[in-house]
Design a protein around this motif. Structure first.
Motif, mmCIF file in Angstrom:
data_model
loop_
_atom_site.group_PDB
_atom_site.id
_atom_site.type_symbol
_atom_site.label_atom_id
_atom_site.label_comp_id
_atom_site.label_asym_id
_atom_site.label_seq_id
_atom_site.Cartn_x
_atom_site.Cartn_y
_atom_site.Cartn_z
ATOM 1 N N ALA A 59 60.430 28.253 -5.303
ATOM 2 C CA ALA A 59 60.086 28.034 -3.935
ATOM 3 C C ALA A 59 59.992 29.200 -3.055
ATOM 4 O O ALA A 59 59.690 29.187 -2.009
ATOM 5 N N THR A 60 60.141 30.685 -3.711
ATOM 6 C CA THR A 60 59.752 31.789 -3.002
ATOM 7 C C THR A 60 58.354 31.861 -2.994
ATOM 8 O O THR A 60 57.938 33.041 -2.190
ATOM 9 N N ASP A 61 57.448 31.182 -3.621
ATOM 10 C CA ASP A 61 56.035 31.459 -3.800
ATOM 11 C C ASP A 61 55.143 30.660 -2.658
ATOM 12 O O ASP A 61 54.624 29.716 -2.989
ATOM 13 N N SER A 62 55.363 31.164 -1.477
ATOM 14 C CA SER A 62 54.608 30.404 -0.611
ATOM 15 C C SER A 62 54.148 31.350 0.713
ATOM 16 O O SER A 62 54.651 31.891 1.647
ATOM 17 N N PRO A 63 52.940 31.645 0.615
ATOM 18 C CA PRO A 63 52.321 32.582 1.544
ATOM 19 C C PRO A 63 51.809 32.036 2.867
ATOM 20 O O PRO A 63 52.830 31.702 3.439
ATOM 21 N N MET A 214 63.054 34.838 -0.317
ATOM 22 C CA MET A 214 63.939 34.739 -1.465
ATOM 23 C C MET A 214 65.363 34.974 -1.080
ATOM 24 O O MET A 214 66.321 34.510 -1.670
ATOM 25 N N ILE A 215 65.273 35.575 0.029
ATOM 26 C CA ILE A 215 66.618 36.057 0.727
ATOM 27 C C ILE A 215 67.418 34.841 1.154
ATOM 28 O O ILE A 215 68.614 34.542 0.587
ATOM 29 N N PRO A 216 66.930 33.804 2.247
ATOM 30 C CA PRO A 216 67.699 32.670 2.336
ATOM 31 C C PRO A 216 67.731 31.752 1.070
ATOM 32 O O PRO A 216 68.660 30.949 1.207
ATOM 33 N N VAL A 217 66.724 31.794 0.229
ATOM 34 C CA VAL A 217 66.757 31.004 -0.894
ATOM 35 C C VAL A 217 67.900 31.446 -1.746
ATOM 36 O O VAL A 217 68.728 30.411 -2.203
ATOM 37 N N MET A 218 68.228 32.654 -2.071
ATOM 38 C CA MET A 218 69.347 33.196 -2.937
ATOM 39 C C MET A 218 70.676 32.812 -2.127
ATOM 40 O O MET A 218 71.673 32.676 -2.763
ATOM 41 N N LEU A 219 70.526 33.319 -0.872
ATOM 42 C CA LEU A 219 71.849 32.828 -0.186
ATOM 43 C C LEU A 219 72.433 31.221 -0.128
ATOM 44 O O LEU A 219 73.364 31.102 -0.565
ATOM 45 N N MET A 220 71.234 30.316 -0.049
ATOM 46 C CA MET A 220 71.612 29.114 0.035
ATOM 47 C C MET A 220 72.081 28.644 -1.682
ATOM 48 O O MET A 220 73.110 27.788 -1.617
ATOM 49 N N GLY A 221 71.315 29.219 -2.648
ATOM 50 C CA GLY A 221 71.749 28.866 -3.871
ATOM 51 C C GLY A 221 73.030 29.428 -4.399
ATOM 52 O O GLY A 221 73.800 28.568 -4.900
ATOM 53 N N THR A 222 73.559 30.526 -3.805
ATOM 54 C CA THR A 222 75.014 31.102 -3.932
ATOM 55 C C THR A 222 75.814 30.392 -3.360
ATOM 56 O O THR A 222 77.052 29.786 -3.980
ATOM 57 N N LEU A 223 75.945 30.053 -2.108
ATOM 58 C CA LEU A 223 76.779 29.763 -1.045
ATOM 59 C C LEU A 223 76.984 28.131 -1.188
ATOM 60 O O LEU A 223 78.060 27.629 -1.141
ATOM 61 N N LEU A 224 76.004 27.385 -1.456
ATOM 62 C CA LEU A 224 76.068 26.007 -1.371
ATOM 63 C C LEU A 224 75.715 25.186 -2.794
ATOM 64 O O LEU A 224 76.514 24.436 -2.908
ATOM 65 N N TYR A 225 75.166 25.813 -3.790
ATOM 66 C CA TYR A 225 75.093 25.407 -5.049
ATOM 67 C C TYR A 225 75.739 26.010 -6.125
ATOM 68 O O TYR A 225 75.541 25.608 -7.306
ATOM 69 N N GLY A 226 76.420 27.094 -5.728
ATOM 70 C CA GLY A 226 76.856 28.037 -6.911
ATOM 71 C C GLY A 226 76.228 28.641 -7.840
ATOM 72 O O GLY A 226 76.752 28.858 -9.116
#
Length: 431
Positions: A59-63, A214-226
């Motif tokens: 999901a981070t590959d979006s120019p 990648m920053i909001p994606v990883m934050l969302m992955g860690t906080l919301l999805y574990g």
């Protein structure tokens, strides 16, 4: 004797997983991203974190605007195959086929196509947002009109591609156009925020900010999805976050500031990060649609998204100004009038839209022939070249410290790509 000759069939559980294998369920309250992953299928509980992490990485590959919205759907389409449906999914062939020389030639063709299309689109985008036109030296203040024009051109383009490549095919199993109305709302708001940011920050700053997805994606992955990430992945995020932050804090040259309509760095970066947030939801919902309708191809998604985007932008830019005399948002009638008075602007907008549509062809070709990681590598280097060209050709000089921030960001992105390649090699070796 007949009962001894029959083979015992394995009892299947939910999502086609053998009974006794633990597999996460997908209750109604689960967010679209997690539900999409579960509908895609799972193999064992230990692979779930890896699966979710890889989905977040993709999901981070979006120019840019044209590159962003359909790349992930193309990846899903390649993974599932054109036919889609149930059963065992065969591994896509991503070596390009043919001799080494032919593969290199096709790869070079893809690189040249993506670079030329999106670098040109970036130059046009920057020109339209900073240049003064006509004898009165007026700015084109209706940047949101670019998204409307892009919706119209991409809708027509995808319709033509479907007729050329999928004409007469059975529509069964493909998502109906009504399924895109909801996700198209965020797909209309997000790009508008991203392009409006060019009124407040420079084009290189916008590219860097949008590279930090990648920053909001990883934050969302860690906080919301574990999701549990590795230390190198956190290091990549640190490099990108540090580079973007230092670039934002460093002083911008007076020459660059003079070209901006309303210099306001906090507002510009806020719009970029809101754009990333809307894009994250858009991408995960597109993936959910693709998982529910497996025969939907990238052109179908492109058609549906741009159809509703055209409808929404038409209402916002042409209908609302007729109903409200003091409409504060972009006015489509004023944008058209400006283009009539300055034909140069109209040609720039047409070329901007065509670059986005043609660039999609090269992205789909790259993913289908060489895989998503190759596409990620090409688009990441394209971003760096866009910043170089903006600095050298478009007159946005960067200080030595700012170049250090740029190198820091792309070092983090390059390391992330390297880690993906290593994981891919490990999976290929096991298979």
């Amino acid at each position: 004797m007949e009962r001894f000759s029959k083979k015992k069939k394995k009892r299947k559980g939910q999502y086609g997983v053998p009974a006794g294998t633990s597999c996460p369920t997908a209750p109604r309250h689960v967010p679209p991203l997690t539900r999409a992953l579960l509908v895609h299928g799972c193999t064992a509980p230990n692979s779930y974190n890896q699966r979710l992490r890889e989905h977040h990485a993709i999901a981070t590959d979006s120019p840019l605007a044209g590159e962003r919205n359909h790349t992930e759907s193309a990846m899903v389409s390649v993974r599932k195959g054109r036919g889609g449906g149930g059963g065992v999914r065969s591994r896509p062939r991503v070596d390009g086929g043919g001799s080494l020389a032919s593969r290199v030639a096709v790869l070079a063709f893809c690189v040249a196509g993506i670079w030329s299309a999106y670098i040109t689109q970036g130059v046009l985008q920057e020109t339209l947002s900073t240049k003064r036109f006509g004898p009165e030296a007026r700015r084109f203040d209706h940047l949101a009109f670019l998204n409307f024009a892009q919706n119209v051109v991409c809708f027509v383009w995808s319709f033509i591609m479907i007729k050329l490549w999928s004409g007469g095919s059975n529509p069964a199993g493909r998502a109906p156009l009504s399924k895109y109305w909801g996700v198209s709302i965020t797909n209309t708001i997000g790009p508008t925020m991203g392009i409006e940011a060019l009124k407040y920050i420079s084009y290189p700053a916008q590219v860097l900010a949008k590279s930090s997805k990648m920053i909001p994606v990883m934050l969302m992955g860690t906080l919301l999805y574990g999701v549990k990430y590795t230390l190198p992945e956190y290091f990549c995020t640190f490099l990108v976050a540090g580079g973007v932050s230092s670039f934002a804090l460093l002083k911008t040259s007076s020459k660059t500031i003079k070209k901006l309509a309303n210099p306001n760095a906090p507002l510009g970066y806020t719009l970029c990060f809101l754009n990333l947030a809307f894009d994250g939801y858009t991408n995960s919902t597109q993936d959910l649609i693709k998982s529910r309708y497996p025969k939907t191809n990238p052109w179908d998604i492109m058609l549906g998204m741009n159809l509703w985007g055209t409808i929404y932008n038409t209402v916002i830019m042409f209908v609302a100004p007729l109903l409200f005399s003091n409409w504060p948002y972009a006015n489509g009638f004023e944008a058209v009038r400006f283009c009539q008075q300055n034909p140069e602007v109209a040609w720039d907008i047409i070329m901007f839209c065509l670059c986005g549509a043609v660039g999609q062809n090269f992205i789909f070709l790259t993913i289908s022939r060489f895989g998503s990681l190759t596409n990620t590598t090409i688009t990441t280097t394209r971003k760096f070249m866009s910043i170089v060209i903006s600095s050298v050709i478009s007159g946005n000089p960067l200080s030595l410290e700012q170049w250090g921030s740029v190198v820091m960001v792309f070092s983090g992105l390059s390391l992330q790509i390297y880690l993906k390649w290593q994981r891919k090699k490990g999976r290929d070796h096991k298979e």
